[in-house]
Design an enzyme around this catalytic site. Structure first.
Site, mmCIF file in Angstrom:
data_model
loop_
_atom_site.group_PDB
_atom_site.id
_atom_site.type_symbol
_atom_site.label_atom_id
_atom_site.label_comp_id
_atom_site.label_asym_id
_atom_site.label_seq_id
_atom_site.Cartn_x
_atom_site.Cartn_y
_atom_site.Cartn_z
ATOM 1 N N GLU A 1 0.833 -1.212 0.000
ATOM 2 C CA GLU A 1 0.000 0.000 0.000
ATOM 3 C C GLU A 1 0.865 1.258 0.000
ATOM 4 O OE1 GLU A 1 -1.290 2.807 3.218
ATOM 5 O OE2 GLU A 1 -1.989 0.799 3.795
ATOM 6 N N HIS A 2 1.950 1.254 0.759
ATOM 7 C CA HIS A 2 2.867 2.401 0.771
ATOM 8 C C HIS A 2 3.556 2.567 -0.582
ATOM 9 C CE1 HIS A 2 3.707 3.780 5.104
ATOM 10 N NE2 HIS A 2 2.614 3.025 5.171
#
Length: 407
Positions: free
Chosen positions: A48-49
């Site tokens: 996600e990052h």
């Protein structure tokens, strides 16, 4: 609420809200930390990052500028069962929001150097969590409740597992878990459903069909985790096995949790804080997952009062399972209904609600049906749900709480 399923299995749902000039749009993936192999714990969150480091021909800066140039916001979140990528925009910019989200999950620019830098950022996040007892204690409780299972692992991972993630692992994660059958595109606010479906076909129509597969079933084990802290404050979290979201007893168990520690009028708050002054923070909550749930109680108290606080919590729990009153049931039932209806007054509340129902039940569930389920809970059911949860094994996590002994 409207729902369309594309040929590749992607579900597209919307909720038009008259009088709203903005839109909330999110892509919800049925994957989270409980889908991870042990050696790569934390990859869902790291993925996600990393997608924000560049995607679809835009750099990280260009992604930020694209959404903020139109007054919007782009974000993401990872938990144990779901990862979401979300955008808030004025209605006319909904196509841009969908485009950016589609690029993030389908065309990320994974780079080895960027990955190493982002690992440092995640390790700082992990360190910050560990320095916050009322944050990390819930990871400790989860670990005790579901020992040696994916559901018991931290969403953030550990230093060792984060360090082990390579670019090839991120690529594999995307290809396995971001298939069309595991995804739901949801928008709410000033939204035209057919236009949203057209955008979904354009941006996601080429996604491979299928799903990422079901995670390993979880089993509540119970156990203890003891942490130390050099402050005068002590922290205690208790956990009990609870019904999952689709269990017939779910709403009875949730209302029991609310009566015990769901607000300022709850038994725990009134007896520990108001009457005895043993804790500043004390509450309970019920976290449901697909096939199981966790009923937990948290309290922060002075070390010198820890034994008294722990004892009183036990007494309150035992008494509540036998003596919850009709008035308490009516109060928490009304609070549950009000909380649901208030949350649905915003585009994001509507979008999250629709996504949650689709991922839980595979279909749209009207808020009126949820309210009807809450209304059906009677006094015998709420007491029985409490007794059932409290009679099973328990998990316990403490930080700076030496006075707590095994029950």
């Amino acid at each position: 609420m409207k729902l369309t399923t594309l040929p590749n299995g992607l579900r597209v749902a919307s909720r038009e809200m008259p009088g709203i000039e903005t839109a909330a749009v999110g892509l919800y993936a049925e994957t989270g930390s409980r889908n991870e192999p042990a050696r790569l714990n934390g990859i869902a969150h790291l993925f996600e990052h990393m997608v924000f480091k560049g995607a679809g021909g835009r750099s990280a800066r260009e992604i930020s500028e694209a959404i903020e140039d139109v007054g919007g916001d782009l974000n993401a979140c990872t938990d144990r069962e779901t990862t979401s990528f979300t955008a808030s925009v004025m209605a006319e910019h909904l196509p841009l929001g969908v485009e950016l989200i589609a690029d993030l999950v389908q065309r990320p620019h994974f780079n080895a150097d960027e990955l190493e830098r982002e690992k440092d950022v995640v390790l700082q996040e992990l360190g910050e969590a560990r320095d916050t007892p009322n944050d990390i204690i819930f990871d400790d409780l989860q670990s005790a409740a579901y020992a040696d299972q994916p559901l018991g692992r931290s969403v953030l991972g550990t230093e060792e597992t984060i360090d082990a993630v390579a670019v090839s692992d991120l690529d594999d994660w995307r290809q396995i878990h971001y298939r069309a059958g595991s995804l739901t595109l949801v928008a709410a606010g000033k939204v035209d459903h057919e236009r949203l479906v057209d955008l979904a076909v354009s941006r996601f129509g080429g996604l491979a069909a299928g799903t990422g597969g079901a995670p390993e079933p979880a089993r509540f084990t119970g156990g203890d985790r003891v942490g130390r802290a050099s402050s005068d404050q002590a922290h205690l979290a208790l956990g009990f096995g609870a019904p999952g979201q689709t269990d017939p007893d779910y709403y009875a168990a949730r209302l029991f949790s609310d009566a015990v520690g769901g607000g300022m009028s709850s038994r725990l708050f009134q007896q520990l804080r108001e009457e005895r002054g043993l804790a500043y923070s004390v509450y309970s909550l019920l976290q449901p997952w697909a096939e199981t749930g966790l009923f937990s109680i948290y309290a922060a108290t002075a070390r010198r009062q820890s034994a008294a606080a722990a004892q009183l919590i036990e007494e309150v729990l035992a008494d509540a399972a036998e003596t919850i009153t009709e008035r308490e049931l009516q109060r928490v039932r009304t609070q549950a209904k009000a909380g649901l209806l208030m949350s649905l007054e915003s585009p994001w509340g509507q979008a999250h609600y629709v996504a949650r129902q689709i991922q839980t039940y595979g279909r749209l569930v009207k808020p009126a049906d949820v309210i009807a389920d809450v209304e059906r809970v009677d006094l015998d059911q709420i007491r029985a749900a409490g007794r059932k949860m409290l009679s099973g094994p328990r998990a316990r996590a403490t930080i700076g709480f030496p006075a707590v002994r095994a029950a």
